[in-house]
Write a protein that holds these residues in place. Structure first.
Motif, mmCIF file in Angstrom:
data_model
loop_
_atom_site.group_PDB
_atom_site.id
_atom_site.type_symbol
_atom_site.label_atom_id
_atom_site.label_comp_id
_atom_site.label_asym_id
_atom_site.label_seq_id
_atom_site.Cartn_x
_atom_site.Cartn_y
_atom_site.Cartn_z
ATOM 1 N N GLU A 174 0.842 -1.200 0.000
ATOM 2 C CA GLU A 174 0.000 0.000 0.000
ATOM 3 C C GLU A 174 0.878 1.251 0.000
ATOM 4 O O GLU A 174 1.847 1.349 0.742
ATOM 5 C CB GLU A 174 -0.917 0.008 1.219
ATOM 6 N N GLY A 175 0.550 2.193 -0.876
ATOM 7 C CA GLY A 175 1.337 3.408 -0.985
ATOM 8 C C GLY A 175 2.528 3.285 -1.911
ATOM 9 O O GLY A 175 3.320 4.228 -2.043
ATOM 10 N N THR A 176 2.686 2.129 -2.556
ATOM 11 C CA THR A 176 3.768 1.916 -3.521
ATOM 12 C C THR A 176 3.165 1.629 -4.887
ATOM 13 O O THR A 176 1.955 1.693 -5.082
ATOM 14 C CB THR A 176 4.658 0.731 -3.087
ATOM 15 N N LYS A 177 4.023 1.273 -5.846
ATOM 16 C CA LYS A 177 3.550 0.940 -7.188
ATOM 17 C C LYS A 177 3.126 -0.516 -7.328
ATOM 18 O O LYS A 177 2.541 -0.898 -8.335
ATOM 19 C CB LYS A 177 4.651 1.240 -8.214
ATOM 20 N N TYR A 178 3.451 -1.339 -6.332
ATOM 21 C CA TYR A 178 3.200 -2.770 -6.453
ATOM 22 C C TYR A 178 2.301 -3.257 -5.322
ATOM 23 O O TYR A 178 2.212 -2.647 -4.267
ATOM 24 C CB TYR A 178 4.511 -3.561 -6.424
ATOM 25 N N GLY A 179 1.657 -4.369 -5.554
ATOM 26 C CA GLY A 179 0.896 -5.028 -4.504
ATOM 27 C C GLY A 179 1.223 -6.510 -4.505
ATOM 28 O O GLY A 179 1.370 -7.119 -5.565
ATOM 29 N N VAL A 180 1.381 -7.070 -3.329
ATOM 30 C CA VAL A 180 1.597 -8.508 -3.176
ATOM 31 C C VAL A 180 0.528 -9.039 -2.234
ATOM 32 O O VAL A 180 0.416 -8.585 -1.091
ATOM 33 C CB VAL A 180 2.998 -8.827 -2.608
ATOM 34 N N GLY A 181 -0.265 -9.973 -2.721
ATOM 35 C CA GLY A 181 -1.292 -10.592 -1.906
ATOM 36 C C GLY A 181 -0.900 -12.012 -1.531
ATOM 37 O O GLY A 181 -0.266 -12.712 -2.322
ATOM 38 N N VAL A 182 -1.258 -12.405 -0.333
ATOM 39 C CA VAL A 182 -1.002 -13.765 0.142
ATOM 40 C C VAL A 182 -2.297 -14.292 0.737
ATOM 41 O O VAL A 182 -2.859 -13.693 1.664
ATOM 42 C CB VAL A 182 0.125 -13.805 1.197
ATOM 43 N N HIS A 183 -2.776 -15.389 0.189
ATOM 44 C CA HIS A 183 -3.996 -16.015 0.694
ATOM 45 C C HIS A 183 -3.758 -17.501 0.946
ATOM 46 O O HIS A 183 -2.930 -18.130 0.289
ATOM 47 C CB HIS A 183 -5.146 -15.846 -0.300
ATOM 48 N N ARG A 184 -4.481 -18.031 1.922
ATOM 49 C CA ARG A 184 -4.393 -19.457 2.242
ATOM 50 C C ARG A 184 -5.734 -20.114 1.913
ATOM 51 O O ARG A 184 -6.793 -19.611 2.293
ATOM 52 C CB ARG A 184 -4.044 -19.657 3.712
ATOM 53 N N TYR A 185 -5.647 -21.245 1.218
ATOM 54 C CA TYR A 185 -6.874 -21.926 0.818
ATOM 55 C C TYR A 185 -7.446 -22.703 1.991
ATOM 56 O O TYR A 185 -6.794 -23.593 2.546
ATOM 57 C CB TYR A 185 -6.618 -22.864 -0.365
ATOM 58 N N ALA A 186 -8.665 -22.353 2.376
ATOM 59 C CA ALA A 186 -9.309 -22.969 3.539
ATOM 60 C C ALA A 186 -10.476 -23.857 3.139
ATOM 61 O O ALA A 186 -11.219 -24.331 4.007
ATOM 62 C CB ALA A 186 -9.793 -21.884 4.499
ATOM 63 N N GLY A 187 -10.646 -24.085 1.855
ATOM 64 C CA GLY A 187 -11.768 -24.886 1.380
ATOM 65 C C GLY A 187 -11.407 -26.348 1.186
ATOM 66 O O GLY A 187 -10.288 -26.778 1.491
ATOM 67 N N PRO A 188 -12.341 -27.118 0.654
ATOM 68 C CA PRO A 188 -12.124 -28.550 0.432
ATOM 69 C C PRO A 188 -11.352 -28.799 -0.850
ATOM 70 O O PRO A 188 -11.210 -27.897 -1.695
ATOM 71 C CB PRO A 188 -13.557 -29.084 0.311
ATOM 72 N N PRO A 189 -10.851 -30.018 -1.048
ATOM 73 C CA PRO A 189 -10.209 -30.346 -2.330
ATOM 74 C C PRO A 189 -11.183 -30.168 -3.483
ATOM 75 O O PRO A 189 -12.368 -30.457 -3.358
ATOM 76 C CB PRO A 189 -9.828 -31.824 -2.154
ATOM 77 N N VAL A 190 -10.661 -29.659 -4.607
ATOM 78 C CA VAL A 190 -11.466 -29.466 -5.811
ATOM 79 C C VAL A 190 -10.740 -30.135 -6.971
ATOM 80 O O VAL A 190 -9.557 -29.870 -7.197
ATOM 81 C CB VAL A 190 -11.684 -27.969 -6.116
ATOM 82 N N ALA A 191 -11.428 -30.989 -7.698
ATOM 83 C CA ALA A 191 -10.807 -31.715 -8.805
ATOM 84 C C ALA A 191 -10.412 -30.766 -9.931
ATOM 85 O O ALA A 191 -11.090 -29.756 -10.185
ATOM 86 C CB ALA A 191 -11.766 -32.778 -9.336
ATOM 87 N N LEU A 192 -9.321 -31.075 -10.610
ATOM 88 C CA LEU A 192 -8.844 -30.274 -11.724
ATOM 89 C C LEU A 192 -9.735 -30.508 -12.939
ATOM 90 O O LEU A 192 -9.933 -31.639 -13.370
ATOM 91 C CB LEU A 192 -7.395 -30.646 -12.054
ATOM 92 N N GLU A 193 -10.281 -29.426 -13.474
ATOM 93 C CA GLU A 193 -11.128 -29.500 -14.664
ATOM 94 C C GLU A 193 -10.246 -29.444 -15.909
ATOM 95 O O GLU A 193 -9.593 -28.429 -16.159
ATOM 96 C CB GLU A 193 -12.119 -28.341 -14.684
ATOM 97 N N PRO A 194 -10.212 -30.502 -16.712
ATOM 98 C CA PRO A 194 -9.337 -30.488 -17.895
ATOM 99 C C PRO A 194 -9.759 -29.404 -18.880
ATOM 100 O O PRO A 194 -10.946 -29.137 -19.086
ATOM 101 C CB PRO A 194 -9.544 -31.879 -18.503
#
Length: 203
Positions: A174-194
């Motif tokens: 915040e207040g700079t030219k860049y943003g870095v977001g960090v999130h943690r997945y708290a949901g269930p497993p989701v199958a990969l959709e081809p």
């Protein structure tokens, strides 16, 4: 419109004090945190030359326990990443926007989506965020970036993540030219959709 040269784009990483260098340092710090926490499977979307991950992994005491797949469309960048990749890292020259590129490498404990959200439409950002759970193991860390130019979309992207089963860990820059977001997945497993397409670059 002149197409972006994605090899020369990396030059900003080598300029002390540049916003790209500052962003890189933050991404690397969080990647190291994920490895410290035990991440053993990693995928990197639009990985470029692998500078977000490869130096961190090469110096980490758990490097022999980590398997990573870096996906990069530019053959020149992929070759550079491959030359720097430690054992256990696979560099794939392919379309990182399509889920097929991650078959056999997910669910991952660390997902890097850096340098993407500033080069695609807002609708594609939302679509990508909605599909990212397919790449994540429960508890996975996702690190993403987006420039903080006006309109600053970082807070909105955070909300999109949190609407798809992710918990916010950090939103830096915040207040700079860049943003870095960090999130943690708290949901269930989701199958990969081809064959699902997450985004298309507009630059």
């Amino acid at each position: 419109m002149t197409r972006q040269d994605w090899v020369r784009w990396h030059d900003g990483y080598d300029e002390p004090g540049s916003s790209l260098k500052d962003r890189l340092d933050i991404v690397r710090r969080w990647a190291g945190t994920a490895l410290d926490e035990g991440a053993s499977r990693v995928v990197s979307l639009c990985a470029g030359q692998g500078r977000d991950l490869l130096p961190v992994l090469a110096a980490h005491p758990r490097r022999g326990q980590v398997r990573a797949r870096l996906v990069e469309l530019d053959e020149r960048n992929a070759a550079t990443a491959r030359s720097a990749a430690p054992e256990g890292v696979e560099v794939v020259c392919g379309d990182a926007a399509v889920t097929d590129a991650y078959a056999g490498a997910v669910p991952a404990d660390l997902v890097l989506a850096c340098g993407i959200f500033g080069n695609i439409t807002d609708d594609d950002i939302r679509r990508t965020v909605a599909i990212l759970p397919q790449l994540c193991a429960p508890g996975a860390m996702v690190i993403w970036t987006r420039g903080r130019h006006e309109p600053d979309l970082v807070p909105v992207i955070c909300e999109w993540f949190e609407g798809h089963g992710f918990e916010r860990v950090a939103a830096e820059g915040e207040g700079t030219k860049y943003g870095v977001g960090v999130h943690r997945y708290a949901g269930p497993p989701v199958a990969l959709e081809p064959g699902a397409r997450m985004f298309t670059f507009v630059r």
